[in-house]
Design an enzyme around this catalytic site. Structure first.
Site, PDB file in Angstrom:
ATOM      1  N   HIS A 103      -7.082  -4.327  10.289  1.00 31.02           N
ATOM      2  CA  HIS A 103      -6.843  -4.120   8.851  1.00 31.02           C
ATOM      3  C   HIS A 103      -5.547  -4.783   8.415  1.00 31.02           C
ATOM      4  CE1 HIS A 103      -4.620  -0.194   9.907  1.00 31.02           C
ATOM      5  NE2 HIS A 103      -3.766  -0.856   9.183  1.00 31.02           N
ATOM      6  N   ASP A 158       0.830  -1.213   0.000  1.00 29.49           N
ATOM      7  CA  ASP A 158       0.000   0.000   0.000  1.00 29.49           C
ATOM      8  C   ASP A 158       0.863   1.261   0.000  1.00 29.49           C
ATOM      9  OD1 ASP A 158      -0.800  -0.701   3.520  1.00 29.49           O
ATOM     10  OD2 ASP A 158       1.095  -0.344   2.516  1.00 29.49           O
ATOM     11  N   GLU A 192      -9.480  -1.750   5.173  1.00 30.65           N
ATOM     12  CA  GLU A 192     -10.096  -1.302   6.411  1.00 30.65           C
ATOM     13  C   GLU A 192     -11.440  -1.999   6.646  1.00 30.65           C
ATOM     14  OE1 GLU A 192      -8.671   0.435   8.551  1.00 30.65           O
ATOM     15  OE2 GLU A 192      -7.767   2.308   7.858  1.00 30.65           O
ATOM     16  N   ASN A 204      -7.365  -2.319  14.334  1.00 30.09           N
ATOM     17  CA  ASN A 204      -8.777  -2.630  13.990  1.00 30.09           C
ATOM     18  C   ASN A 204      -8.865  -3.866  13.087  1.00 30.09           C
ATOM     19  OD1 ASN A 204      -7.823  -1.755  11.559  1.00 30.09           O
ATOM     20  ND2 ASN A 204      -9.224  -0.022  11.332  1.00 30.09           N
TER      21      ASN A 204
HETATM   22  C1  GLP Z   1      -0.466   0.557   8.483  1.00 29.15           C
HETATM   23  C2  GLP Z   1      -0.114  -0.311   7.282  1.00 29.15           C
HETATM   24  C3  GLP Z   1      -0.289  -1.778   7.572  1.00 29.15           C
HETATM   25  C4  GLP Z   1       0.409  -2.112   8.882  1.00 29.15           C
HETATM   26  C5  GLP Z   1      -0.265  -1.343  10.000  1.00 29.15           C
HETATM   27  C6  GLP Z   1       0.356  -1.661  11.365  1.00 29.15           C
HETATM   28  O1  GLP Z   1      -1.798   0.818   8.497  1.00 29.15           O
HETATM   29  N1  GLP Z   1      -0.922   0.013   6.125  1.00 29.15           N
HETATM   30  O2  GLP Z   1       0.274  -2.525   6.502  1.00 29.15           O
HETATM   31  O3  GLP Z   1       0.333  -3.510   9.147  1.00 29.15           O
HETATM   32  O4  GLP Z   1      -0.134   0.057   9.754  1.00 29.15           O
HETATM   33  O5  GLP Z   1       1.581  -0.965  11.449  1.00 29.15           O
HETATM   34  P1  GLP Z   1       2.618  -1.208  12.653  1.00 29.15           P
HETATM   35  O6  GLP Z   1       3.385  -2.436  12.268  1.00 29.15           O
HETATM   36  O7  GLP Z   1       3.466   0.028  12.671  1.00 29.15           O
HETATM   37  O8  GLP Z   1       1.819  -1.392  13.902  1.00 29.15           O
END
Ligand code: GLP
Length: 255
Positions: A136, A67, A141, A134
């Site tokens: 995702h 993404d 989402e 949440n």
């Molecule tokens: C973002 C990314 C996800 C990631 C999530 C959790 O939303 N789009 O791909 O898994 O954050 O990030 P973190 O690993 O910093 O908790």
């Protein structure tokens, strides 16, 4: 779902890097689906170190990232493209032409089509995932439906709040992103999801203990996938072990 319990973030990151390097050893031209955020940083650190020590070769490896925020230029220090170049791509011998990243300044529809054309011709060998609080995955989402293909999405308030820790002010967090849809993710031959710490415990508990698959909890789609490995640390495990049926939370030994 195979569950690898690591003592801590470092051990989990090491085990994740081992799984990725195992796939590269099996197929030098492996296509890796990569994630961004705090979770994979430790894994990318071990991949960099192993490359430096001549233990892994990225010269024919291909990557595709999950993404990207819409509206951030690739050289913006909070864009996911910038993150990947800083954390991995600039430190190993991967070829630029083998890196698929969404252009945050490009036309979102065109970028989505470009990704989907690539994914129609190429299957991800190992998809690395983190998880949002949440539930995702990527930026898929919670919605009333799953979206199969790469698409433009509005970020949830909770996601903007969680990701604002990387920005000077929450107002700077982009409100939209282009994300790989669930079909790109679940079609991967292997999926490795890593989650560490207490903040991710509620999502992982729900993933392990609730047998339903629903788009309001996007990561639940992984329950329909054949080869999923979950890696968590003990901090998270201790918070969920008593609330799931023993067989669900049975800790299987990892590699
Ligand atoms: C973002 C990314 C996800 C990631 C999530 C959790 O939303 N789009 O791909 O898994 O954050 O990030 P973190 O690993 O910093 O908790």
């Amino acid at each position: 779902m195979r569950y690898i319990l690591a003592e801590d973030y470092e051990e989990g990151s090491r085990k994740t890097a081992d799984l990725i390097e195992g796939v590269i050893r099996e197929n030098q031209k492996a296509l890796l689906g990569l994630a961004t955020g705090d979770t994979p940083r430790g894994t990318y650190k071990y991949l960099r170190e192993d490359f430096f020590e001549g233990k892994v070769d990225f010269s024919e490896v291909r990557t595709i990232n999950l993404d990207e925020y819409v509206g951030l230029p690739g050289n913006h220090c909070q864009s996911f493209a910038y993150f990947m170049h800083r954390e991995l791509f600039s430190k190993v011998n991967i070829r630029p032409e083998n890196i698929m990243l969404i252009d945050g300044e490009g036309d979102p529809e065109a970028e989505a089509e470009r990704y989907d054309s690539f994914l129609k011709e190429n299957t991800i060998d190992l998809q690395l995932l983190g998880i949002g609080e949440n539930g995702h995955i990527g930026f898929n989402e919670p919605e009333a439906y799953f979206t199969a293909n790469t698409h433009l999405t509005e970020l949830a308030e909770g996601t903007i709040r969680a990701n604002s820790r990387f920005f000077k002010d929450i107002s700077e967090v982009p409100k939209r992103a282009v994300t790989m849809g669930v079909s790109g993710i679940i079609n991967a031959k292997k999926i490795v999801m890593a989650a560490y710490g207490h903040k991710k415990a509620p999502a992982i508990k729900r993933l392990l203990c609730d047998d339903k698959i629903y788009p309001e909890f996007p990561c639940s789609i992984l329950k329909a996938c054949r080869d999923v490995t979950l890696i968590t640390d003990r901090e998270l495990y201790e918070l969920i072990k008593d609330s799931c049926p023993a067989d669900v939370c049975l800790v299987k030994s990892g590699p």
